[in-house]
Design a protein around this motif. Structure first.
Motif, PDB file in Angstrom:
ATOM      1  N   ALA A  60       0.932  -1.156   0.083  1.00 20.62           N
ATOM      2  CA  ALA A  60       0.027  -0.006   0.001  1.00 20.62           C
ATOM      3  C   ALA A  60       0.717   1.348  -0.153  1.00 20.62           C
ATOM      4  CB  ALA A  60      -0.962   0.059   1.095  1.00 20.62           C
ATOM      5  N   GLY A  61       0.248   2.428  -0.565  1.00 17.00           N
ATOM      6  CA  GLY A  61       1.262   3.786  -0.630  1.00 17.00           C
ATOM      7  C   GLY A  61       0.321   4.591  -1.474  1.00 17.00           C
ATOM      8  N   TYR A  62       1.019   5.756  -1.602  1.00 10.74           N
ATOM      9  CA  TYR A  62       0.408   6.628  -2.727  1.00 10.74           C
ATOM     10  C   TYR A  62       1.403   6.753  -3.902  1.00 10.74           C
ATOM     11  CZ  TYR A  62      -1.852   7.923   1.862  1.00 10.74           C
ATOM     12  OH  TYR A  62      -2.480   7.764   2.784  1.00 10.74           O
ATOM     13  N   GLY A  63       1.331   6.749  -4.928  1.00 13.08           N
ATOM     14  CA  GLY A  63       1.957   6.571  -6.072  1.00 13.08           C
ATOM     15  C   GLY A  63       3.280   5.889  -5.810  1.00 13.08           C
ATOM     16  N   GLU A  64       4.467   6.542  -5.786  1.00 11.88           N
ATOM     17  CA  GLU A  64       5.622   6.184  -5.667  1.00 11.88           C
ATOM     18  C   GLU A  64       5.885   5.675  -4.220  1.00 11.88           C
ATOM     19  OE1 GLU A  64       8.263   5.964  -8.539  1.00 11.88           O
ATOM     20  OE2 GLU A  64       6.191   5.612  -9.019  1.00 11.88           O
ATOM     21  N   THR A  65       5.241   6.363  -3.374  1.00 10.49           N
ATOM     22  CA  THR A  65       5.660   6.129  -1.757  1.00 10.49           C
ATOM     23  C   THR A  65       5.001   4.946  -1.531  1.00 10.49           C
ATOM     24  OG1 THR A  65       5.176   8.269  -1.939  1.00 10.49           O
ATOM     25  CG2 THR A  65       5.798   7.470   0.269  1.00 10.49           C
ATOM     26  N   VAL A  66       5.776   3.920  -1.028  1.00 14.93           N
ATOM     27  CA  VAL A  66       5.255   2.765  -0.377  1.00 14.93           C
ATOM     28  C   VAL A  66       5.311   2.408   1.197  1.00 14.93           C
ATOM     29  CG1 VAL A  66       5.466   0.072  -0.080  1.00 14.93           C
ATOM     30  CG2 VAL A  66       5.891   1.147  -2.550  1.00 14.93           C
ATOM     31  N   ILE A  67       4.162   2.666   1.515  1.00 14.21           N
ATOM     32  CA  ILE A  67       3.783   2.392   2.975  1.00 14.21           C
ATOM     33  C   ILE A  67       3.788   1.253   3.844  1.00 14.21           C
ATOM     34  CG2 ILE A  67       2.709   3.514   4.966  1.00 14.21           C
ATOM     35  CD1 ILE A  67       1.762   5.715   3.048  1.00 14.21           C
ATOM     36  N   LEU A  68       3.263   0.413   3.104  1.00  9.79           N
ATOM     37  CA  LEU A  68       3.001  -1.084   3.952  1.00  9.79           C
ATOM     38  C   LEU A  68       3.493  -2.160   2.616  1.00  9.79           C
ATOM     39  CD1 LEU A  68      -0.603  -0.779   5.237  1.00  9.79           C
ATOM     40  CD2 LEU A  68       1.603  -0.768   6.553  1.00  9.79           C
ATOM     41  N   GLU A  69       4.205  -3.041   3.175  1.00 10.63           N
ATOM     42  CA  GLU A  69       4.738  -4.053   2.059  1.00 10.63           C
ATOM     43  C   GLU A  69       4.607  -5.345   2.550  1.00 10.63           C
ATOM     44  OE1 GLU A  69       8.023  -3.454  -0.855  1.00 10.63           O
ATOM     45  OE2 GLU A  69       8.642  -2.760   0.845  1.00 10.63           O
ATOM     46  N   GLU A  70       4.456  -6.485   1.970  1.00 11.41           N
ATOM     47  CA  GLU A  70       4.283  -7.860   2.319  1.00 11.41           C
ATOM     48  C   GLU A  70       3.593  -7.948   3.576  1.00 11.41           C
ATOM     49  OE1 GLU A  70       8.469  -8.834   2.930  1.00 11.41           O
ATOM     50  OE2 GLU A  70       9.160  -7.663   1.006  1.00 11.41           O
ATOM     51  N   ILE A  71       2.301  -7.608   3.547  1.00 10.06           N
ATOM     52  CA  ILE A  71       1.407  -7.616   4.805  1.00 10.06           C
ATOM     53  C   ILE A  71       0.727  -8.641   4.465  1.00 10.06           C
ATOM     54  CG2 ILE A  71      -0.452  -6.437   6.243  1.00 10.06           C
ATOM     55  CD1 ILE A  71       2.129  -5.069   6.459  1.00 10.06           C
ATOM     56  N   THR A  72       0.815  -9.809   5.503  1.00  8.32           N
ATOM     57  CA  THR A  72      -0.105 -11.046   5.279  1.00  8.32           C
ATOM     58  C   THR A  72      -0.281 -11.481   6.574  1.00  8.32           C
ATOM     59  OG1 THR A  72       1.063 -11.767   3.101  1.00  8.32           O
ATOM     60  CG2 THR A  72       0.044 -13.471   4.649  1.00  8.32           C
ATOM     61  N   PHE A  73      -1.711 -11.587   6.952  1.00 10.71           N
ATOM     62  CA  PHE A  73      -2.303 -12.040   8.125  1.00 10.71           C
ATOM     63  C   PHE A  73      -3.756 -12.455   8.091  1.00 10.71           C
ATOM     64  CE2 PHE A  73      -4.619  -8.287   9.716  1.00 10.71           C
ATOM     65  CZ  PHE A  73      -4.159  -7.515   9.009  1.00 10.71           C
ATOM     66  N   ASP A  74      -4.258 -13.404   9.107  1.00 14.65           N
ATOM     67  CA  ASP A  74      -5.323 -13.617   9.341  1.00 14.65           C
ATOM     68  C   ASP A  74      -6.141 -12.850  10.568  1.00 14.65           C
ATOM     69  OD1 ASP A  74      -5.402 -15.213   6.908  1.00 14.65           O
ATOM     70  OD2 ASP A  74      -4.951 -17.076   8.100  1.00 14.65           O
ATOM     71  N   ILE A  75      -7.614 -12.642  10.443  1.00 11.33           N
ATOM     72  CA  ILE A  75      -8.322 -12.174  11.673  1.00 11.33           C
ATOM     73  C   ILE A  75      -9.077 -13.381  11.922  1.00 11.33           C
ATOM     74  CG2 ILE A  75      -9.851 -10.622  12.933  1.00 11.33           C
ATOM     75  CD1 ILE A  75      -8.183  -8.441  11.029  1.00 11.33           C
ATOM     76  N   HIS A  76      -9.185 -14.024  12.915  1.00 10.41           N
ATOM     77  CA  HIS A  76     -10.091 -15.208  13.257  1.00 10.41           C
ATOM     78  C   HIS A  76     -11.513 -14.748  13.878  1.00 10.41           C
ATOM     79  CE1 HIS A  76      -7.056 -17.882  11.976  1.00 10.41           C
ATOM     80  NE2 HIS A  76      -6.308 -17.071  12.609  1.00 10.41           N
ATOM     81  N   PRO A  77     -12.538 -15.270  14.029  1.00  2.00           N
ATOM     82  CA  PRO A  77     -13.759 -14.839  14.542  1.00  2.00           C
ATOM     83  C   PRO A  77     -13.602 -15.051  16.155  1.00  2.00           C
ATOM     84  CG  PRO A  77     -14.127 -17.050  13.332  1.00  2.00           C
ATOM     85  CD  PRO A  77     -12.849 -16.592  13.193  1.00  2.00           C
TER      86      PRO A  77
END
Lengths: 253, 368
Positions: free
Chosen positions: A13-30
């Motif tokens: 995630a980010g804006y244009g060239e600026t990357v703010i978040l990278e390689e984010i992988t996770f789960d949220i369980h009930p």
């Protein structure tokens, strides 16, 4: 274990060239309370904005109940968000409506109950946050902490299945903050709410967290339980939980 | 739907609930409770022992039943709840102490008095702002307390240079319109050349200043109000004050100086554009030569006429910025208030510009 409610896969995630978040992988369980922590500017708020579809990611996917929201039409996403509650940092109340109307708004828009039913539901939710008698006042008459609690009441007004809280207890006095933590726990216990809480407050983390997700430099550096976090040997995680300052704030790296 | 209703001694009834409390069941429950009360039962117990799950709408139905009972003079009790439903009920149960009644509508005199006080209060605020702003704009710089030059240049750019296009266009079109209107009348006497005099005098004394004032109040006046109102709402104004800095010095004075530079220049450009509108009609439609029209124009106008327009434009400029700042700084509340303040400022601007114009017209009429 039940299958996760939310799956985030390789989010960038980010804006244009600026990357703010990278390689984010996770789960949220009930039924779990996931606490997102990290230093200022590490991307916590950006993550939250992406999780509720306010901003499209650069790549990767976010699915709720198996459906990818990044590829969804706007009205479909809107319907899905009826099952999701969101409480903003500053409350984000509508200033032209009374507190009671603010809380009743999602009920009214989602077509829940008749007028009297909505009034009582709004009153119940306001009572939960200790503001049962403030329904007729306008947001501008409330203090910052009170607005935040009204925002919380509005987020849970329509009994969502997942609730996102951005800094629920920051800026509240410790007694009310602790009270809000108790409400979070009670709601989870009695209504099986799933919650994602962004916070800095160590006390709050210790009280409510089932699992902790820690961001640093736009990546997940830790995800696991409080015990695991406290025994982690990752320097940043240790620093956070042992409250060791950097040498001179801002001199990091 | 509420299953078997068992009568007990002493007119009390027990209503057992065994199914999940859906909206449908809730409605039935409420109706049944009402019926029982109307049949004379004074004590109704809703038995929740068979209830396994409860959600907040369910809670709301139970609370409504209790309240309906209370309103009708009967007692409705929730009994037998256990486990999660009991806890949820406890957590959710609002204390329905009656809210304080809304305060009664004040009488006519009181409202008039309130209104008078509000107007007086606003007048005082405005006066304070005017004094403070004029001090920081004109007197403080002479005392060597600095003007913020960077801010000033930015303001001149925003208020002046970028308004040139629209001001010239509007004045040109208006010049054309006035010329056409008067040409139609003067043609009856064969004196179309007097259109040139009419246009130039009209624009010098009146139209350039007023039209430019209206355009600038819609552009700059609205922008000033919106900017200050947003700063007020987002506590930036409080931050300035909290640092012990003067709002008039930092925000109002640069705007006043900037508009005092911009407005007269814009008015002169507006005047030239309006006259150009007259020229366009005279030469291309009425068939006069440039020299003839120029001579007539030149001969009709005096420096006195032009300076009348310029004096007015200076006052209009002050009105626009001060009204804008005043309305922006008195905002309280949120986004919708910003919109209201902006509307109010532009309406007030145009009204005050016309009033000031009338005052000047009167003065000039009786003194010359």
């Amino acid at each position: 274990m039940k299958s996760p409610i939310i799956k985030v896969r390789d989010l960038k995630a980010g804006y244009g060239e600026t990357v703010i978040l990278e390689e984010i992988t996770f789960d949220i369980h009930p039924g779990e309370i996931l606490v997102v922590v990290g230093g200022s500017g590490c991307g916590k708020s950006t993550l939250l904005r992406h999780l509720v579809g306010l901003q499209p990611p650069l790549s990767g996917s976010i699915s709720y109940w198996g459906r990818d929201i990044t590829r969804m039409e706007e009205d479909e996403l809107g319907r899905l968000l009826h099952r999701v509650g969101l409480s903003f940092q500053g409350g984000a109340l509508f200033n032209s409506m009374t507190v009671g109307e603010n809380v009743a708004l999602p009920l009214e828009e989602y077509g829940i109950g008749d007028r009297e039913q909505r009034r009582i539901l709004a009153r119940m939710k306001l009572n939960l946050v200790g503001l049962g008698d403030q329904g007729r006042r306008y947001p501008e008459e409330l203090s910052g902490g009170m607005k935040k609690r009204v925002g919380f009441a509005r987020a849970i007004a329509a009994d969502p299945e997942v609730v996102f809280f951005d800094e629920p207890s920051a800026g509240l006095d410790p007694v009310i903050g602790a009270g809000l933590d108790q409400v979070i726990l009670e709601l989870r216990r009695l209504m099986d709410l799933t919650m994602v809480v962004v916070t800095h407050e160590l006390y709050s983390i210790r009280t409510v967290a089932d699992r902790i997700l820690m961001l640093d430099g736009g990546k997940i550096i830790f995800i696991g339980t409080l015990e695991e976090a406290e025994s982690s040997d990752h320097p940043r995680v240790r620093q956070f939980f042992l409250r060791q300052p950097d040498r001179g704030i801002g001199n990091r790296e | 739907m509420t299953n078997s209703v068992r009568l007990e001694s002493g007119g009390s009834v027990i209503v057992p609930i065994r199914k999940p409390l859906t909206d449908e069941l809730g409605r039935t429950l409420l109706r049944d409770v009402g019926e029982m009360i109307s049949r004379g039962n004074r004590e109704i117990r809703i038995d929740l022992a068979g209830l396994e799950e409860l959600d907040s709408p369910g809670c709301a139905w139970l609370i409504r039943a209790v309240r309906a009972g209370k309103a009708a003079g009967a007692e409705v009790k929730l009994v037998g709840a256990a486990g999660r439903p009991a806890e949820l009920l406890e957590l959710m149960r609002p204390n329905f102490e009656p809210l304080p009644p809304p305060s009664p509508r004040p009488g006519f005199l009181e409202r008039m008095g309130d209104r008078g006080l509000t107007v007086w209060e606003e007048f005082r605020q405005a006066l304070g702002l005017v004094v403070d702003a004029l001090y920081w704009s004109f007197i403080a710089p002479l005392e060597g307390k600095g003007v913020r030059w960077k801010g000033l240049l930015d303001e001149i750019q925003a208020m002046g240079s970028s308004a040139i296009g629209i001001v010239c266009l509007i004045n040109f079109l208006l010049g054309l319109v006035i010329a056409m209107l008067s040409a139609a009348q003067l043609r009856l006497f064969g004196m179309e050349i007097l259109v040139a005099s009419g246009v130039v005098i009209g624009f010098a004394r009146e139209l350039a200043a007023v039209m430019t004032g209206i355009v600038v109040s819609a552009r700059t006046g609205a922008a000033v109000t919106a900017e200050l109102a947003t700063m007020k709402v987002s506590e930036e104004i409080d931050a300035l004050k909290g640092m012990g800095l003067s709002v008039s010095r930092f925000l109002v004075a640069p705007k006043i100086l900037a508009i005092l530079v911009s407005m007269p220049i814009l008015t002169i450009l507006g005047f030239l554009s309006g006259v150009a509108g007259g020229f366009a009609l005279g030469i291309f439609s009425l068939g006069f030569t440039f020299e003839r029209w120029w001579w007539q124009t030149h001969q009709a106008v005096s420096m006195g006429d032009i300076s009348q327009g310029l004096v007015k434009s200076v006052f209009f400029a002050l009105i626009i910025v001060l009204v804008g700042c005043h309305n922006g700084l008195r905002v309280r509340g949120g986004a919708s208030e910003v919109g209201k303040a902006t509307t109010r400022a532009v309406v007030m601007d145009i009204f005050l510009i016309i009033v000031a114009d009338m005052v000047f017209a009167t003065i000039f009429y009786y003194t010359t």
